[in-house]
Design a protein around this motif. Structure first.
Motif, PDB file in Angstrom:
ATOM      1  N   LEU A   1       0.828  -1.195   0.000  1.00 25.00           N
ATOM      2  CA  LEU A   1       0.000   0.000   0.000  1.00 25.00           C
ATOM      3  C   LEU A   1       0.869   1.254   0.000  1.00 25.00           C
ATOM      4  N   LEU A   2       1.903   1.256   0.834  1.00 20.79           N
ATOM      5  CA  LEU A   2       2.761   2.428   0.911  1.00 20.79           C
ATOM      6  C   LEU A   2       3.508   2.644  -0.400  1.00 20.79           C
ATOM      7  N   LEU A   3       4.008   1.549  -0.937  1.00 18.97           N
ATOM      8  CA  LEU A   3       4.747   1.635  -2.199  1.00 18.97           C
ATOM      9  C   LEU A   3       3.845   2.189  -3.287  1.00 18.97           C
ATOM     10  N   ALA A   4       2.669   1.603  -3.388  1.00 17.09           N
ATOM     11  CA  ALA A   4       1.742   2.043  -4.423  1.00 17.09           C
ATOM     12  C   ALA A   4       1.430   3.516  -4.259  1.00 17.09           C
ATOM     13  N   ARG A   5       1.206   3.939  -3.043  1.00 20.54           N
ATOM     14  CA  ARG A   5       0.859   5.332  -2.841  1.00 20.54           C
ATOM     15  C   ARG A   5       2.022   6.245  -3.188  1.00 20.54           C
ATOM     16  N   ALA A   6       3.213   5.830  -2.795  1.00 17.57           N
ATOM     17  CA  ALA A   6       4.360   6.684  -3.093  1.00 17.57           C
ATOM     18  C   ALA A   6       4.526   6.852  -4.589  1.00 17.57           C
ATOM     19  N   ILE A   7       4.331   5.780  -5.324  1.00 18.66           N
ATOM     20  CA  ILE A   7       4.499   5.872  -6.771  1.00 18.66           C
ATOM     21  C   ILE A   7       3.447   6.780  -7.379  1.00 18.66           C
ATOM     22  N   THR A   8       2.241   6.742  -6.842  1.00 21.48           N
ATOM     23  CA  THR A   8       1.230   7.600  -7.457  1.00 21.48           C
ATOM     24  C   THR A   8       1.428   9.067  -7.112  1.00 21.48           C
ATOM     25  N   ARG A   9       2.284   9.315  -6.148  1.00 27.51           N
ATOM     26  CA  ARG A   9       2.520  10.721  -5.843  1.00 27.51           C
ATOM     27  C   ARG A   9       3.759  11.251  -6.519  1.00 27.51           C
ATOM     28  N   ARG A  10       4.276  10.484  -7.452  1.00 25.84           N
ATOM     29  CA  ARG A  10       5.529  10.887  -8.084  1.00 25.84           C
ATOM     30  C   ARG A  10       5.438  12.254  -8.726  1.00 25.84           C
ATOM     31  N   ARG A  11       4.316  12.493  -9.344  1.00 24.77           N
ATOM     32  CA  ARG A  11       4.180  13.767 -10.035  1.00 24.77           C
ATOM     33  C   ARG A  11       4.309  14.907  -9.032  1.00 24.77           C
ATOM     34  N   GLU A  12       3.547  14.795  -7.973  1.00 19.24           N
ATOM     35  CA  GLU A  12       3.556  15.838  -6.948  1.00 19.24           C
ATOM     36  C   GLU A  12       4.961  16.009  -6.378  1.00 19.24           C
ATOM     37  N   ILE A  13       5.597  14.880  -6.115  1.00 20.08           N
ATOM     38  CA  ILE A  13       6.929  14.937  -5.514  1.00 20.08           C
ATOM     39  C   ILE A  13       7.925  15.531  -6.494  1.00 20.08           C
ATOM     40  N   GLY A  14       7.785  15.129  -7.749  1.00 22.04           N
ATOM     41  CA  GLY A  14       8.686  15.650  -8.760  1.00 22.04           C
ATOM     42  C   GLY A  14       8.617  17.171  -8.840  1.00 22.04           C
ATOM     43  N   ILE A  15       7.423  17.662  -8.819  1.00 16.10           N
ATOM     44  CA  ILE A  15       7.251  19.110  -8.913  1.00 16.10           C
ATOM     45  C   ILE A  15       7.860  19.805  -7.711  1.00 16.10           C
ATOM     46  N   ARG A  16       7.629  19.237  -6.561  1.00 16.45           N
ATOM     47  CA  ARG A  16       8.178  19.889  -5.372  1.00 16.45           C
ATOM     48  C   ARG A  16       9.691  19.905  -5.399  1.00 16.45           C
ATOM     49  N   LEU A  17      10.270  18.811  -5.888  1.00 11.68           N
ATOM     50  CA  LEU A  17      11.713  18.792  -5.998  1.00 11.68           C
ATOM     51  C   LEU A  17      12.178  19.840  -6.997  1.00 11.68           C
ATOM     52  N   ALA A  18      11.435  19.976  -8.087  1.00  8.81           N
ATOM     53  CA  ALA A  18      11.845  20.908  -9.143  1.00  8.81           C
ATOM     54  C   ALA A  18      11.858  22.331  -8.638  1.00  8.81           C
ATOM     55  N   ILE A  19      10.894  22.697  -7.814  1.00  4.49           N
ATOM     56  CA  ILE A  19      10.892  24.084  -7.355  1.00  4.49           C
ATOM     57  C   ILE A  19      11.810  24.282  -6.169  1.00  4.49           C
ATOM     58  N   GLY A  20      12.594  23.302  -5.851  1.00  8.66           N
ATOM     59  CA  GLY A  20      13.678  23.548  -4.918  1.00  8.66           C
ATOM     60  C   GLY A  20      13.486  23.010  -3.512  1.00  8.66           C
ATOM     61  N   ALA A  21      12.402  22.307  -3.253  1.00  8.46           N
ATOM     62  CA  ALA A  21      12.286  21.726  -1.921  1.00  8.46           C
ATOM     63  C   ALA A  21      13.416  20.736  -1.712  1.00  8.46           C
ATOM     64  N   SER A  22      13.965  20.728  -0.524  1.00  8.47           N
ATOM     65  CA  SER A  22      15.095  19.830  -0.308  1.00  8.47           C
ATOM     66  C   SER A  22      14.595  18.398  -0.219  1.00  8.47           C
ATOM     67  N   ARG A  23      15.401  17.492  -0.728  1.00  6.80           N
ATOM     68  CA  ARG A  23      14.993  16.099  -0.742  1.00  6.80           C
ATOM     69  C   ARG A  23      14.860  15.561   0.670  1.00  6.80           C
ATOM     70  N   ALA A  24      15.773  16.008   1.522  1.00  6.71           N
ATOM     71  CA  ALA A  24      15.716  15.534   2.903  1.00  6.71           C
ATOM     72  C   ALA A  24      14.374  15.878   3.544  1.00  6.71           C
ATOM     73  N   ARG A  25      13.906  17.105   3.278  1.00 10.96           N
ATOM     74  CA  ARG A  25      12.638  17.508   3.864  1.00 10.96           C
ATOM     75  C   ARG A  25      11.485  16.671   3.349  1.00 10.96           C
ATOM     76  N   LEU A  26      11.543  16.348   2.065  1.00 10.97           N
ATOM     77  CA  LEU A  26      10.469  15.535   1.495  1.00 10.97           C
ATOM     78  C   LEU A  26      10.434  14.151   2.125  1.00 10.97           C
ATOM     79  N   VAL A  27      11.633  13.579   2.266  1.00  9.51           N
ATOM     80  CA  VAL A  27      11.686  12.266   2.899  1.00  9.51           C
ATOM     81  C   VAL A  27      11.152  12.360   4.321  1.00  9.51           C
ATOM     82  N   GLU A  28      11.538  13.444   5.015  1.00  6.93           N
ATOM     83  CA  GLU A  28      11.015  13.664   6.371  1.00  6.93           C
ATOM     84  C   GLU A  28       9.495  13.683   6.350  1.00  6.93           C
ATOM     85  N   GLN A  29       8.957  14.416   5.375  1.00 12.21           N
ATOM     86  CA  GLN A  29       7.516  14.549   5.291  1.00 12.21           C
ATOM     87  C   GLN A  29       6.851  13.188   5.108  1.00 12.21           C
ATOM     88  N   LEU A  30       7.382  12.416   4.167  1.00 12.99           N
ATOM     89  CA  LEU A  30       6.788  11.107   3.901  1.00 12.99           C
ATOM     90  C   LEU A  30       6.906  10.193   5.106  1.00 12.99           C
TER      91      LEU A  30
END
Lengths: 119, 870
Positions: free
Chosen positions: B368-397
């Motif tokens: 379930l977690l894997l599936a959900r993470a994959i479906t949020r790729r778009r959202e995550i990709g965008i956040r990374l693109a606008i400069g959010a730090s990867r560490a923070r994103l991992v923290e968030q997840l």
């Protein structure tokens, strides 16, 4: 001064320096964020290229320390902008910091000696 | 004030900055407004990073950051209730079940007793190797002479002290009430370090000889109920079995004996004969085992050391009675006992089951977690693109995963709280003093598993999801950067593991259910309908044979005249109540050596067989006259006794010695059920009833019997007000005896439901995830001419072959497991075809549905839209 690489080491050294520059620029009068960024660029002869955004953490820090104060005002092109000004405390800090920086620079150049020849 | 500044305000400042910069660029460099703006934004650098720093500063550093993560996590989980519920539900089911089992076992088998330094308390039992079996056994292992002999020698180094105890239900007060008491040796209280609310325990001299110590220590509850918590109770008299005993103490509130069942008062063991009004010589007989032994280890000693020393001590006993050989074993004292291999097997089986369910749950959660993470790729990709730090994103997840874990942990603790109580409440176990509170250990375990699961299974998806190459993520491409596991392989593996686990559970459930049905269908051997046992317990009140006979004859006469009474009989032991185990000597056929063996004996009147409706298979019932006069006396034996003792020859006419008399077999009766876990048949010898002091009345009525039994109790009271007539409904007793198989069926049903639920959730999730992953592929195929039906079949194909492999694997595992645990199956074959085939069918059907439903969505893919979104 790109924001992507090695933020940690950048912060350590340049945090203090950036603070100093901002204080100095505000000595000449109040200014908003964009103006400060431009001023740094201009006055250093384009040697220091700052990501404009990276000023703001510094500005917030200085504001928290009460070395500068801020107020919303109207800019030259009739746009709203937030203007920063040096406080009395800030003025005192500037003198102290500037002095320290100059002494450091002098010491460093003494150690380095005359300009090294290319080889 | 900088700290009160709102985010809104800051945003406006940045807007203004960019505006100004754009304005300057337009003017100075002659750029168009759009170009100027874009350049201004680029010059600004990472908006996201600056905003983050602002938020951090505003809310006080790392604490604020995590508070923010938490708020964000809660919001996003609330937006996806199905997902959150599925994860929390799955984890809670597995962990909660395991934690419930553990709580039960903790209370019964792991926790020491609630006594000071209970860790040092041990249970000692005695196994007979030779020289037995004993003359009479009443559920204990030691005789009083055994105890006296061991006590002297046992105080060696490892064992500090030993004491013995035996339960005894007594009648207290003038107008009787039955309570469960214990006969104990006099160091009982001091050895257990029991404290007293009033008075003291027993003194040495109160156990010095049989008949000594006409004293009693009350339990706290008894003191409150029968003496109104009188602070000056010490010295008062209590009538116990019509014998006056002096109260010498009241135990502390939380002490109620060392048995699972509460004990309400304690009397020195030397009073046994007196309490049974002289008709008992168990105290003196060295081979009459009725006592259980408890000991205290010396500080620093182990059970093994104590066992070795005790073994040495038994040599002295063996010298005293030549031919006798016993083995003593010492183990930690707990409320429950695991003294047989079957019990141990049961424990292991239950715990293994719990672990299995947890593992399956974790696998589901990972999907379930894997599936959900994959479906949020778009959202995550965008956040990374606008400069959010990867560490923070991992923290968030990870924070999201942590919230799920904590919720699951708390819910599991709640389940571990509730389930043992529910089982306890619906079971016929009354008055138990086991602590069923899930303790801190259970909570830590529940939280620990939950956290580890979600951390592990949340971290991997989180790392993966944020390790994306930006461009591919924003485009929504299906490649997973950096990892070399092919997605389809992973999907197959997930389905195989889930289906095999569920199939295993289902088949085991089926086997258990079959076993339970088999047992429940066991014939009791007698007719329990409208059958009651009335026990006046005359011997307890000191009745002699004459008086007892008078009472019984009066009661019998009145009952015979009562309308609605079909049959009356008198018996010593009521069916399904255990009865007396005794050693008998069997006269061998044709001059072999005499054999001794152990059977159950029950003394009954001649009418017992017809009243109970136990058919006589061969021979006949003894008559009253030949019972009185005959020598050897007549006896009827059960079919299993005939089979086991006189297999080849004819049991009719065979002789045996029991209870110091000689008997001859005149009839063979059908077996009746015994109240053991596997309800097997026990060999029973029915002897003619002589003594009426301990006899009970069996009554069969035509219809509801309430009025009749009330009348009988009333008659008894008019004869003697101190008679307490206990009424046992045999149908209810049968119910209680069948409780274990019924429990098993309930457990089996729960397991089956769980297994199906987990499998369905798992398969559905994986296939659904697969469909989403393969959208582009589906679109392309449809564009190239594949039909909707064809696409659905394609989606199902991979899943179904994986499911097939899973079922096969599950069957293999189930076959292995059932062979190992065959002893728990009550005779059902480990490879019982009905269970196996039935459950395979169920799994296949359920799996098919779980495959079909999400696959159907593949047909809904719009190829044009999908390909355009590129």
């Amino acid at each position: 001064m790109s924001t992507r690489r090695a933020p940690a080491e950048r912060d350590a050294l340049l945090q203090g320096t950036l603070d100093l520059l901002i204080l100095r620029i505000l000595l000449s009068g109040h200014e908003h964020g964009q103006g400060i960024a431009r001023a740094i660029q201009r006055t250093s002869g384009d040697a220091l290229l700052v990501d404009h955004g990276s000023l703001y953490p510094a500005l917030q820090r200085l504001e928290a320390k009460r070395w500068i104060s801020a107020e919303w005002g109207t800019s030259e092109n009739n746009r709203r902008a937030r203007y920063y000004a040096l406080t009395a405390l800030g003025r005192k800090q500037l003198k102290a910091e500037a002095g320290r920086w100059r002494r450091l620079a002098q010491a460093v150049s003494l150690v380095l000696g005359p300009e090294l020849a290319e080889d | 004030m900088p700290h009160r500044r709102s985010e809104e305000d800051f945003r406006r400042e940045i807007e203004a900055h960019i505006d100004l910069e754009a304005h300057v660029l337009e003017r100075e460099c002659g750029l168009s407004p759009e170009d100027a703006r874009r350049l201004a934004v680029r010059r600004f650098g990472s908006l996201a990073a600056v905003q983050d720093t602002f938020r951090d500063a505003r809310r006080g550093g790392w604490f604020g950051r995590y508070a923010q993560h938490l708020a964000h996590a809660l919001r996003s989980l609330r937006r996806q209730p199905a997902f959150s519920l599925a994860v929390v539900g799955t984890l809670t089911t597995g962990i909660g079940l395991l934690a419930s089992f553990f709580t039960f076992f903790n209370g019964f088998l792991i926790q020491p007793l609630p006594l000071p330094e209970a860790r040092h308390l041990v249970h000692i039992d005695q196994q007979w190797v030779a020289g037995g079996p004993v003359e009479a056994s009443d559920g204990g292992w030691f005789s009083w002479p055994d105890y006296l002999a061991l006590r002297e020698r046992a105080q060696a180094h490892a064992l500090e002290s030993v004491a013995v105890h035996a339960p005894m239900t007594v009648v207290i007060g003038g107008v009787g009430e039955e309570i469960r008491g214990e006969l104990v040796s006099c160091e009982w209280f001091s050895m257990l370090r029991v404290r007293f609310r009033a008075g003291r325990g027993f003194r040495e001299d109160e156990c010095s000889h049989p008949g000594a110590g006409a004293v009693v220590v009350l339990g706290h509850r008894t003191w409150r109920r029968h003496f109104d918590a009188d602070p000056r109770v010490v010295g008062r008299t209590l009538l116990v079995n019509n014998r006056p005993l002096t109260v010498v103490g009241v135990s502390e509130e939380r002490f109620a004996g060392v048995d699972v069942q509460r004990t309400e008062l304690w009397i020195p063991a030397t009073q046994r004969t007196a309490l049974r009004h002289g008709a008992d010589s168990m105290l003196a007989r060295p081979l009459a085992t009725w006592l259980r032994m408890v000991g205290r280890l010396a500080p620093g000693s182990t059970s093994e050391q104590a066992q070795a020393e005790l073994q040495f001590a038994t040599r002295a006993l063996e010298d005293a009675s030549p031919g006798r050989e016993t083995r003593l074993s010492v183990r930690a004292l707990r409320f429950g006992e695991l003294d047989d291999a079957d019990g141990r097997l049961l424990v292991i089986a239950m715990l293994a089951l719990g672990v299995l369910v947890v593992v399956m749950g974790c696998a589901n959660v990972m999907n379930l977690l894997l599936a959900r993470a994959i479906t949020r790729r778009r959202e995550i990709g965008i956040r990374l693109a606008i400069g959010a730090s990867r560490a923070r994103l991992v923290e968030q997840l990870l924070t999201e995963s942590a919230v799920l874990a904590i919720l699951a942990g708390i819910a599991s603790y709640g389940v571990a709280h509730a389930v043992p109580r529910i089982v306890y409440a619906v079971s016929p176990l009354a008055n138990m003093q086991v602590d069923l509170e899930p303790d801190a250990l259970v909570l830590a375990f529940a939280l620990g598993v939950a956290v580890v699961t979600t951390a592990l299974f949340g971290l991997i998806p989180a790392m993966q999801a944020t390790a994306l190459e930006l461009s591919s993520a924003i485009r929504g491409a299906t490649t997973v950067a950096g990892r070399t596991i092919r997605p389809s392989r992973l999907r197959s593996a997930m389905i195989v593991s889930q289906v095999s686990g569920s199939t295993l559970l289902l088949i085991l459930a089926g086997l258990f259910a079959r076993a339970a049905v088999t047992v429940a269908g066991v014939e009791p051997g007698f007719d329990p309908r409208n059958l009651l046992a009335l026990s006046p317990e005359l011997s307890r009140l000191g009745y002699g044979e004459e008086r007892a006979r008078a009472v019984h004859e009066q009661l019998a006469e009145r009952l015979a005249r009562t309308p609605g009474v079909i049959g009356v009989a008198r018996v010593e032991s009521v069916p399904l109540s255990g009865g007396m185990g005794q050693s008998i000597a069997v006269e061998p056929p044709r001059g072999e050596a005499e054999r001794r063996t152990f059977v159950m004996t029950n003394a009954v009147s001649a009418t017992a067989f017809s009243t109970l409706r136990i058919p006589i298979l061969r021979g006949r019932i003894f008559t009253e006259s030949e019972a009185r006069a005959g020598d050897p006396r007549p006896a009827v034996i059960s079919a299993s006794m005939a089979r086991s003792l006189w297999a080849d020859s004819d049991a009719l006419g065979a002789h045996f010695d029991a209870r110091d008399r000689e008997y001859v077999v005149v009839g063979i009766a059908r077996d009746i059920m015994a109240p053991t876990l596997d309800v097997t048949r026990m060999p029973v010898a029915y002897l003619p009833l002589d003594s009426l002091k301990r006899a009970r009345i069996l009554l069969r009525t035509a219809g509801p019997s309430g009025a009749i039994t009330d009348a009988a109790a009333e008659w008894a009271r008019t004869l003697d007000p101190s008679i307490v007539m206990r009424v046992d409904d045999l149908e209810a007793r049968l119910d209680r005896a069948l409780f274990p198989p019924r429990l098993f069926t309930a457990v089996a049903g729960t397991m089956a439901a769980l297994a199906l639920f987990l499998a369905l959730v798992g398969i559905y999730g994986v296939v659904s995830f697969g469909v989403r992953q393969r959208r582009r592929e589906i679109a392309v195929r449809m564009a190239l001419g594949a039909t909707r039906a064809g696409v659905v079949v394609l989606m199902m194909r991979q899943g179904s072959s994986a499911a097939g492999v899973g079922i096969a694997l599950g069957v293999l595992l189930a076959a292995g497991a059932s062979t190992v645990f065959r002893a728990l199956l009550f005779g059902v074959q480990p490879l019982d075809p009905v269970a196996f085939l039935g459950m395979i069918g169920a799994m296949a059907a359920a799996g098919g549905i779980a495959l079909y439903l999400p696959s159907r969505r593949a047909a809904g893919v719009d190829p044009a839209k999908e390909l355009r979104a590129e």
